[in-house]
Design a protein around this motif. Sequence first.
Motif, mmCIF file in Angstrom:
data_model
loop_
_atom_site.group_PDB
_atom_site.id
_atom_site.type_symbol
_atom_site.label_atom_id
_atom_site.label_comp_id
_atom_site.label_asym_id
_atom_site.label_seq_id
_atom_site.Cartn_x
_atom_site.Cartn_y
_atom_site.Cartn_z
ATOM 1 N N SER A 205 5.803 0.352 -8.241
ATOM 2 C CA SER A 205 6.555 1.678 -8.876
ATOM 3 C C SER A 205 4.246 2.248 -8.276
ATOM 4 O O SER A 205 3.606 1.746 -8.057
ATOM 5 N N VAL A 206 4.634 3.249 -8.605
ATOM 6 C CA VAL A 206 3.434 4.358 -8.465
ATOM 7 C C VAL A 206 3.838 5.875 -8.816
ATOM 8 O O VAL A 206 5.117 6.104 -8.859
ATOM 9 N N ALA B 224 -0.772 2.238 -9.666
ATOM 10 C CA ALA B 224 -0.063 0.850 -8.756
ATOM 11 C C ALA B 224 0.391 0.473 -9.703
ATOM 12 O O ALA B 224 -0.396 -0.169 -10.848
ATOM 13 N N TYR B 225 2.260 -0.131 -10.809
ATOM 14 C CA TYR B 225 2.563 -0.907 -11.661
ATOM 15 C C TYR B 225 2.555 -1.932 -10.477
ATOM 16 O O TYR B 225 3.620 -2.449 -9.378
ATOM 17 N N SER C 257 0.920 -1.092 -0.538
ATOM 18 C CA SER C 257 0.232 0.485 0.299
ATOM 19 C C SER C 257 0.816 1.705 0.285
ATOM 20 O O SER C 257 2.214 1.578 0.999
ATOM 21 N N VAL C 258 0.070 2.857 -1.008
ATOM 22 C CA VAL C 258 1.617 3.857 -0.245
ATOM 23 C C VAL C 258 0.345 4.279 -0.502
ATOM 24 O O VAL C 258 -0.893 4.177 -1.030
ATOM 25 N N PHE D 81 4.597 3.940 3.115
ATOM 26 C CA PHE D 81 4.565 2.772 2.118
ATOM 27 C C PHE D 81 4.623 1.519 3.309
ATOM 28 O O PHE D 81 5.113 1.657 4.187
ATOM 29 N N ILE E 64 3.448 -4.197 -5.172
ATOM 30 C CA ILE E 64 3.524 -3.027 -6.105
ATOM 31 C C ILE E 64 4.719 -2.633 -6.495
ATOM 32 O O ILE E 64 6.084 -2.297 -5.346
#
Length: 194
Positions: A175-176, A135-136, A120-121, A192, A173
């Motif tokens: 990267s975002v 999110a990737y 989570s971010v 995060f 996740i």
Amino acid sequence: MVKQATLQSNKIPTIEDAKFALDKFNIQNEIKASAGRSQIDPVIDVAQVTAPTCICLDLEDLKCFEAVEHQYERWGVIFHNSLAIQPSNPAFPTYSGLTVLMGAPKSGFLEATFLRPVNSVSAFVTSSQRLVLSAYDRNRQLLAQTALPGSNLANSDSAIPPNALLSISANNIYSVTFCAFNGQFTLDQFRFCL
């Protein structure tokens, strides 16, 4: 299957709502991560963390107008197109402290890449227009997306207050991105969870 989450415009999360995120993921530890190397910072190897842990970045060690990229790498995150500022425009108040992050030199875009996958971010955001958080995974495939539906500048007629909590959750996740097309935004309390 793509998980999607959308920030509902009729209820903006508050700091009290943010506490649910720690409970939701059974988070046992939260670390306040400094950009500077301090004697009082906990010694932690982010790659060895096994208990659910959240890392909240302390932006106050950053200098105003400092390009932010590798300052938090030891905590497991690298930024791209990020600048530390102390906003002089009252439309962009800080959530806490004096320093926030903004997308620059390319306005309206900021990326964070994680050295280890996170789940989570979140960040408190103030934006001049709609802001999309995506999110990737490791292969740059979209995992989830959420959005601040419109501008939330201070002293405006926006129904959304400044420093709205924007968060996203998904497994693995890597990267975002925060994107406000042709707009400006600030991030505070970037967090995060592993």
